[in-house]
Design an enzyme around this catalytic site. Structure first.
Site, mmCIF file in Angstrom:
data_model
loop_
_atom_site.group_PDB
_atom_site.id
_atom_site.type_symbol
_atom_site.label_atom_id
_atom_site.label_comp_id
_atom_site.label_asym_id
_atom_site.label_seq_id
_atom_site.Cartn_x
_atom_site.Cartn_y
_atom_site.Cartn_z
ATOM 1 N N ASN A 171 0.414 -0.952 0.276
ATOM 2 C CA ASN A 171 -0.421 -0.239 0.554
ATOM 3 C C ASN A 171 0.831 1.476 0.166
ATOM 4 O OD1 ASN A 171 -1.624 2.307 0.898
ATOM 5 N ND2 ASN A 171 -2.269 1.141 2.521
ATOM 6 N N LYS A 188 0.336 4.509 -0.550
ATOM 7 C CA LYS A 188 -1.062 5.302 0.218
ATOM 8 C C LYS A 188 -0.047 5.930 -0.471
ATOM 9 C CE LYS A 188 0.259 2.929 4.720
ATOM 10 N NZ LYS A 188 0.172 3.536 6.065
ATOM 11 N N GLU A 242 -6.091 4.555 8.161
ATOM 12 C CA GLU A 242 -6.574 5.908 7.568
ATOM 13 C C GLU A 242 -7.695 6.815 7.314
ATOM 14 O OE1 GLU A 242 -2.317 5.038 5.683
ATOM 15 O OE2 GLU A 242 -2.299 4.336 7.684
ATOM 16 N N GLU A 250 -5.212 -4.943 9.976
ATOM 17 C CA GLU A 250 -3.990 -3.743 10.768
ATOM 18 C C GLU A 250 -4.450 -3.171 11.528
ATOM 19 O OE1 GLU A 250 -2.175 -2.452 6.369
ATOM 20 O OE2 GLU A 250 -3.533 -0.977 7.235
ATOM 21 N N SER A 294 4.004 -2.111 10.131
ATOM 22 C CA SER A 294 5.499 -1.818 10.439
ATOM 23 C C SER A 294 5.933 -3.649 9.818
ATOM 24 C CB SER A 294 5.777 -1.474 11.562
ATOM 25 O OG SER A 294 5.536 -0.797 11.714
ATOM 26 N N HIS A 330 -9.484 1.429 5.089
ATOM 27 C CA HIS A 330 -7.795 1.369 5.650
ATOM 28 C C HIS A 330 -7.818 2.077 6.715
ATOM 29 C CE1 HIS A 330 -4.258 2.620 6.563
ATOM 30 N NE2 HIS A 330 -3.434 1.502 5.983
ATOM 31 N N GLY A 381 2.962 1.986 10.335
ATOM 32 C CA GLY A 381 4.011 3.309 10.943
ATOM 33 C C GLY A 381 4.694 3.807 11.965
#
Ligand code: 13P
Length: 252
Positions: free
Chosen positions: A9, A11, A97, A167, A213, A95, A173
């Site tokens: 991904n 992003k 985010e 996730e 990660s 996702h 991250g």
């Protein structure tokens, strides 16, 4: 036997030129790889360039989001049929985010999954708890709510066309990977939900990816877990050598 999927991904990273440069370096590094399906998800503007550069290889391209309507007055949005036209084959949905910064809800996830399936795109549906939720012992409750809310209306046949990605938000991250055991426990819980909703066979063949990660140094430990069927990789997927090392995890 579930074939692993290693998905990147990207992003909001990489222009078209950067996408072409990535693939020129990456494709030779994975040309002999047979152990995993490889998916890359560039931003919308680089999808066509990625499809073009990956043509003839084993790499397939996915988008990072879509709108559920086929067209309409929705400024800034992109529909499933527009994605199909670029040649991409899948789409990431839900996702964290998007949930966190763009008000994605389980209801919009459900609509997007339906639209993607109807257009022939394979959804990669993301679920996962935040750190406060985990600390309060709410992980399973959150996963169940997201699973039922996002996927509850699917048929068993629909369900076999999707990929799930667990996730945990606190691992994204942050460099703080879930331990393989902790990830495997969440995957087993999700597989149990899938079994209850769609039957044991569909649950047994569902592929559940871990994201958060993932790096060349921890992929082997994660993939050693029976329950973990691949990875959704963020930061480490931006570099051709590190993404290739993750794809080629069996050789590491
Ligand atoms: P990182 O690998 O950068 O933690 O990102 C994970 C992710 O969000 C993949 O979708």
């Amino acid at each position: 036997m579930r074939k692993p999927v290693i998905a990147g991904n990207w992003k909001m990273y990489k222009t078209q030129a950067e996408t072409r440069a990535f693939l020129a370096e990456f494709l030779p590094l994975v040309a002999e790889s047979r152990d995993a399906e490889i998916v890359l998800a560039p931003p919308f503007t680089a999808l066509a360039a990625a499809v073009d550069a990956a043509r003839g290889s084993a790499v397939t391209i996915a988008a990072q989001d879509l709108h559920w309507e086929p067209e309409g007055a929705f400024t800034g949005e992109i529909s499933a049929r527009m994605l199909v036209e670029t040649g991409c084959r899948g789409v990431i949905i839900g996702h964290s985010e998007r949930r966190q910064y763009f008000h994605e809800t389980d209801e919009t996830v459900a609509r997007k999954v339906r639209a993607a399936l109807d257009a022939g795109l394979r959804p990669i549906v993301c679920l996962g708890e935040t750190l406060p939720e985990r600390e309060q012992g709410l992980t399973e409750q959150v996963l169940e709510r997201q699973f039922r809310g996002g996927l509850g209306a699917l048929t068993p046949g629909d369900f076999s066309s999707i990929l799930l990605a667990y996730e945990p938000v606190w691992a994204i991250g942050t460099g703080r990977t879930a331990t393989p055991q902790l990830a495997a426990a969440a995957h087993a819980f999700l597989r149990g939900l899938a079994s209850a909703s769609f039957g044991g066979d569909k649950a047994a063949s569902a592929r559940i990816l871990y994201g958060g990660s993932v790096k060349p140094g921890n992929i082997r430990g994660l993939m050693a877990e029976e329950e973990i069927d691949g990875a959704l990789v963020g930061g480490a997927s931006l570099d051709p050598a590190s993404m290739a090392a993750i794809v080629n995890f069996r050789e590491g």
